[in-house]
Design an enzyme around this catalytic site. Structure first.
Site, short mmCIF file in Angstrom:
data_model
loop_
_atom_site.label_atom_id
_atom_site.label_comp_id
_atom_site.label_asym_id
_atom_site.label_seq_id
_atom_site.Cartn_x
_atom_site.Cartn_y
_atom_site.Cartn_z
N HIS A 281 77.50 25.73 45.86
CA HIS A 281 75.96 24.52 44.89
C HIS A 281 76.03 25.23 43.71
CE1 HIS A 281 75.87 23.34 49.53
NE2 HIS A 281 75.67 24.33 49.70
N ASP B 12 79.91 27.65 58.12
CA ASP B 12 79.17 26.69 58.53
C ASP B 12 79.08 25.74 59.43
OD1 ASP B 12 79.90 26.60 56.38
OD2 ASP B 12 77.44 26.46 55.67
N ASP C 186 83.15 24.08 53.65
CA ASP C 186 82.11 25.15 53.90
C ASP C 186 81.54 23.15 54.61
OD1 ASP C 186 79.57 27.08 53.57
OD2 ASP C 186 79.16 24.84 53.52
N HIS D 73 78.29 22.47 54.42
CA HIS D 73 77.46 21.00 52.95
C HIS D 73 78.87 21.12 51.88
CE1 HIS D 73 75.28 24.47 55.40
NE2 HIS D 73 74.68 23.72 55.18
C1 9RB Z 1 64.70 24.30 50.03
C2 9RB Z 1 65.23 23.91 51.07
C3 9RB Z 1 68.65 24.86 52.40
C4 9RB Z 1 69.33 25.80 51.40
C5 9RB Z 1 70.65 25.94 51.95
C6 9RB Z 1 70.86 26.21 52.81
C7 9RB Z 1 72.98 26.16 53.22
C8 9RB Z 1 73.22 26.79 52.12
C9 9RB Z 1 74.83 26.71 52.51
C10 9RB Z 1 70.89 24.68 53.88
C11 9RB Z 1 69.18 25.03 53.29
C12 9RB Z 1 64.11 24.06 52.24
C13 9RB Z 1 65.29 23.57 48.63
C14 9RB Z 1 64.30 24.46 53.36
O1 9RB Z 1 75.16 27.89 53.70
N1 9RB Z 1 76.33 26.44 51.18
O2 9RB Z 1 77.42 26.56 52.36
N2 9RB Z 1 66.98 24.59 52.72
N3 9RB Z 1 66.74 24.86 51.42
N4 9RB Z 1 63.24 23.37 51.62
N5 9RB Z 1 63.43 23.85 50.11
C15 9RB Z 1 62.65 23.79 48.88
ZN ZN Z 2 77.05 25.44 53.75
#
Ligand code: 9RB
Ligand code: ZN
Length: 369
Positions: free
Chosen positions: A143, A268, A180, A182
């Site tokens: 990311h 994931d 992944d 995401h």
């Molecule tokens: C934000 C939020 C996320 C952030 C990262 C992941 C997974 C990452 C991964 C999932 C949800 C929330 C920016 C909640 O595994 N990548 O491979 N959520 N992020 N609130 N806010 C403001």
């Molecule tokens: Zn991921």
């Protein structure tokens, strides 16, 4: 078949803060919790299964070394590196920029060791000391764009390795296949205008980041056509993922003819993961690995390296990872004790809706020929 394997104790020391995803926050009534969703124990448990299963004995250990500033600066801005350095020097660290990515005290050292681990694996694979390898690094990387940390990622480990392979190992074409769940937005950003690194992301559409990973994001300038996104609907299982491999990923690799394949390997998309809604089992990850290993054999003398990305089930990530390692090394071993039960839950067969969405990406391959 010599398969390299890399883990460092410090990867398990990443401080992910007191919250579950965002920071604990009394006013918002977000309670502190001992294990953040991205707590490194999930990956440490994978490593411990590699040791306890006996699989480790069939692998060739590769040691991590910290990436140098110049290795990071091939793909990140000086501003980003300095911000991480400053944050890491604080007594308690802090938020790395997006509200969910905590960098603890000294966290820079661990992040540099993750990027450097990816480099060491690339050196060993390209140098021929091993046939292929798995870098079980942490924190993850896909990311992180050029100028920021994001989504638990500090530096873009696979891009640091790809840039090293390009500039220090003399390769002209590298492919990064990111499975992944995401979107690999950071990798896409870094190589947007560069055709020397093919970036390909399979992901649950809009799972994270928001508004990112559309089919029409294809690269720009000289890199036009060299970024492929395969946005998939929720609920995809082994059948859908293997269909995406067979109809998009492998044909794209054959058209591009990379000299090294890097897999951004998250777990994931698994059926047990709390952060997405896919249904892949260890058998699915095993089959995807087999396909990409065979493709690497045909295309680039088997040069293939896996770099750990996400995966948040402390129960299941170890068994998915073990299946991948067994397949890379070309031999079986301990079986997944959950597989029979999870296979009974269904979801493995390819549905028409999934097929249609995946095949929307097939025409993108024409630009690579
Ligand atoms: C934000 C939020 C996320 C952030 C990262 C992941 C997974 C990452 C991964 C999932 C949800 C929330 C920016 C909640 O595994 N990548 O491979 N959520 N992020 N609130 N806010 C403001
Ligand atoms: Zn991921």
């Amino acid at each position: 078949m010599a398969t390299g394997y890399l883990w460092d104790t410090l990867y398990g020391w990443m401080d992910t803060g007191t919250g579950g995803l965002t920071s604990a926050n009394l006013a918002a009534r977000v309670q502190p919790i001992s294990h953040h969703l991205a707590h490194p124990d999930t990956k440490r448990r994978f490593h411990e299964l590699v040791r306890a299963s006996g699989q480790f004995q069939s692998l060739t250990p590769v040691n991590a070394r910290p990436a140098r500033d110049k290795d990071i600066l091939r793909v990140h801005t000086a501003g980003h590196l300095e911000r991480m350095r400053e944050l890491s020097a604080r007594e308690t660290g802090g938020d790395a920029g997006d509200g969910v990515t905590h960098l603890g005290n000294g966290g820079l050292e661990i992040a540099l060791l993750a990027a450097g681990g990816a480099i060491e694996m690339a050196k060993s694979v390209v140098g021929g000391e091993i046939d292929n390898g798995y870098a079980l690094v942490n924190p993850p990387g896909h990311h992180a764009p050029r100028d920021a940390a994001m989504g638990f990622c500090i530096f873009n480990n696979s891009s640091v390795a790809a840039a090293y392979a390009r500039h220090e190992l003399g390769l002209e074409r590298v492919a990064i296949v990111d499975w992944d769940v995401h979107h690999g937005n950071g990798t896409q950003d870094i190589w947007w205008e560069d055709p020397s690194v093919l970036t390909l992301s399979l992901h649950q559409h809009l799972c994270f980041p928001p508004e990112s990973g559309y089919l029409h994001e294809r690269g720009g300038g000289a890199g036009q056509g060299y970024n492929l996104n395969v946005p998939m609907p929720p609920g995809c299982g082994n059948g859908a993922y293997l269909h995406a491999m067979d109809t998009v990923v492998l044909p794209a690799l054959r058209a591009y003819r990379p000299q090294l394949i890097i897999v951004g390997c998250g777990f994931d998309a698994s059926i047990m993961d709390p952060l997405a809604r896919m249904m892949v089992t260890s058998e699915g990850f095993r089959s995807m690995t087999r396909r990409i290993r065979e493709a690497a054999g045909d295309l680039c003398a088997g040069r293939l390296m896996f770099i750990q990305e996400g995966g948040y089930s402390p129960h299941y990530v170890p068994f998915c990872g073990l299946a991948v390692l067994q397949e890379l090394a070309g031999e079986g071993g301990l079986e997944d004790p959950y597989l029979e039960f999870l296979s009974g839950m269904g979801g493995a067969e390819l549905l028409d809706e999934q097929r249609a969405r995946i095949e929307e990406a097939v025409p993108l391959i024409d630009a690579l020929r």
